[in-house]
Scaffold this motif. Structure first.
Motif, PDB file in Angstrom:
ATOM      1  N   PRO A   5       0.792  -1.233   0.000  1.00  0.00           N
ATOM      2  CA  PRO A   5       0.000   0.000   0.000  1.00  0.00           C
ATOM      3  C   PRO A   5       0.827   1.288   0.000  1.00  0.00           C
ATOM      4  O   PRO A   5       0.409   2.289  -0.579  1.00  0.00           O
ATOM      5  CB  PRO A   5      -0.818  -0.091   1.299  1.00  0.00           C
ATOM      6  N   ARG A  12      -0.024   5.173  -2.053  1.00  0.00           N
ATOM      7  CA  ARG A  12      -0.750   6.034  -1.105  1.00  0.00           C
ATOM      8  C   ARG A  12      -1.548   7.131  -1.822  1.00  0.00           C
ATOM      9  O   ARG A  12      -2.641   7.484  -1.399  1.00  0.00           O
ATOM     10  CB  ARG A  12       0.227   6.655  -0.113  1.00  0.00           C
ATOM     11  N   LYS A  15      -5.811   6.794  -4.178  1.00  0.00           N
ATOM     12  CA  LYS A  15      -6.722   6.491  -3.067  1.00  0.00           C
ATOM     13  C   LYS A  15      -7.672   5.329  -3.337  1.00  0.00           C
ATOM     14  O   LYS A  15      -7.939   4.530  -2.451  1.00  0.00           O
ATOM     15  CB  LYS A  15      -7.548   7.731  -2.671  1.00  0.00           C
ATOM     16  N   SER A  16      -8.197   5.224  -4.550  1.00  0.00           N
ATOM     17  CA  SER A  16      -9.155   4.148  -4.810  1.00  0.00           C
ATOM     18  C   SER A  16      -8.481   2.777  -4.759  1.00  0.00           C
ATOM     19  O   SER A  16      -9.157   1.768  -4.566  1.00  0.00           O
ATOM     20  CB  SER A  16      -9.869   4.361  -6.148  1.00  0.00           C
ATOM     21  N   TYR A  40      -5.387   2.393  -2.778  1.00  0.00           N
ATOM     22  CA  TYR A  40      -4.704   2.354  -1.486  1.00  0.00           C
ATOM     23  C   TYR A  40      -5.547   1.671  -0.409  1.00  0.00           C
ATOM     24  O   TYR A  40      -5.063   0.771   0.290  1.00  0.00           O
ATOM     25  CB  TYR A  40      -4.331   3.773  -1.043  1.00  0.00           C
ATOM     26  N   TRP A  41      -6.789   2.059  -0.291  1.00  0.00           N
ATOM     27  CA  TRP A  41      -7.634   1.502   0.766  1.00  0.00           C
ATOM     28  C   TRP A  41      -7.924   0.022   0.530  1.00  0.00           C
ATOM     29  O   TRP A  41      -8.039  -0.762   1.466  1.00  0.00           O
ATOM     30  CB  TRP A  41      -8.916   2.315   0.928  1.00  0.00           C
ATOM     31  N   ILE A  98      -4.936  -1.942   1.665  1.00  0.00           N
ATOM     32  CA  ILE A  98      -4.943  -2.091   3.129  1.00  0.00           C
ATOM     33  C   ILE A  98      -5.927  -3.203   3.511  1.00  0.00           C
ATOM     34  O   ILE A  98      -5.601  -4.099   4.290  1.00  0.00           O
ATOM     35  CB  ILE A  98      -5.355  -0.775   3.827  1.00  0.00           C
ATOM     36  N   ALA A  99      -7.112  -3.149   2.953  1.00  0.00           N
ATOM     37  CA  ALA A  99      -8.165  -4.100   3.325  1.00  0.00           C
ATOM     38  C   ALA A  99      -7.768  -5.545   3.023  1.00  0.00           C
ATOM     39  O   ALA A  99      -8.036  -6.435   3.831  1.00  0.00           O
ATOM     40  CB  ALA A  99      -9.468  -3.753   2.608  1.00  0.00           C
ATOM     41  N   TYR A 146       2.764   1.066  10.230  1.00  0.00           N
ATOM     42  CA  TYR A 146       1.394   1.523  10.460  1.00  0.00           C
ATOM     43  C   TYR A 146       1.242   1.948  11.921  1.00  0.00           C
ATOM     44  O   TYR A 146       0.947   1.123  12.783  1.00  0.00           O
ATOM     45  CB  TYR A 146       0.388   0.409  10.124  1.00  0.00           C
ATOM     46  N   LEU A 184      -6.374   0.694  10.875  1.00  0.00           N
ATOM     47  CA  LEU A 184      -7.754   0.258  10.699  1.00  0.00           C
ATOM     48  C   LEU A 184      -7.937  -1.039  11.490  1.00  0.00           C
ATOM     49  O   LEU A 184      -6.951  -1.692  11.842  1.00  0.00           O
ATOM     50  CB  LEU A 184      -8.030   0.013   9.219  1.00  0.00           C
TER      51      LEU A 184
END
Length: 145
Positions: free
Chosen positions: A80, A84, A87-88, A90-91, A94-95, A123, A129
């Motif tokens: 990730p 960074r 954005k569409s 990056y998240w 992470i997930a 992190y 998260l």
């Protein structure tokens, strides 16, 4: 081992290219206020998660050793950062780290401890998260018994 990392890298590169293409072709207002779908709503994100899940299950079924699991997890945990600003993607990157949580049980204490330090440093607590907190707890448990 290199074959698994190559497959993983190819999957990530294909996904990133798809997201970059979506961003490049984005029209003004796409994704705003839920009026029109935007890049974050594209099915490529779900496809990536499903393909990654299948790849990681195949990898786990091959009975990898601790070093191989650590290499795959390090890739998942570090990917990730390179994206960074996208954005569409990056998240999602992470997930999907949570998909690798099952591999943590195959780590020896030394590899788990090294990944725990790596992950905690990458992190910070205030930015984590829930999926990241769960991963860190699993790494701590594996490292410290």
């Amino acid at each position: 081992m290199e074959t698994w990392l190559a497959r993983l890298e190819a999957l990530y590169q294909s996904y990133i290219q798809a997201v970059q293409e979506l961003e490049k072709n984005r029209r003004i207002g796409d994704g705003l206020f839920g009026l029109r779908p935007g890049p974050a709503d594209d099915p490529c994100h779900d496809r990536f998660a499903a393909d990654l899940d299948a790849l990681l299950k195949d990898f786990a079924a091959s009975a990898p050793d601790s070093a191989a699991c650590a290499a795959v997890l390090r890739y998942l945990f570090s990917a990730p950062e390179a994206w960074r600003d996208l954005k569409s993607a990056y998240w999602m990157l992470i997930a999907v780290q949570g998909l690798g949580a099952g591999l943590i049980e195959s780590l020896n204490a030394a590899d788990a401890g090294e990944l725990e330090r790596f992950y905690a440093g990458r992190y910070p607590r205030r930015e984590r998260l829930p999926v990241q907190t769960q991963i860190l707890k699993k790494l701590q448990k594996q490292a410290h018994g």
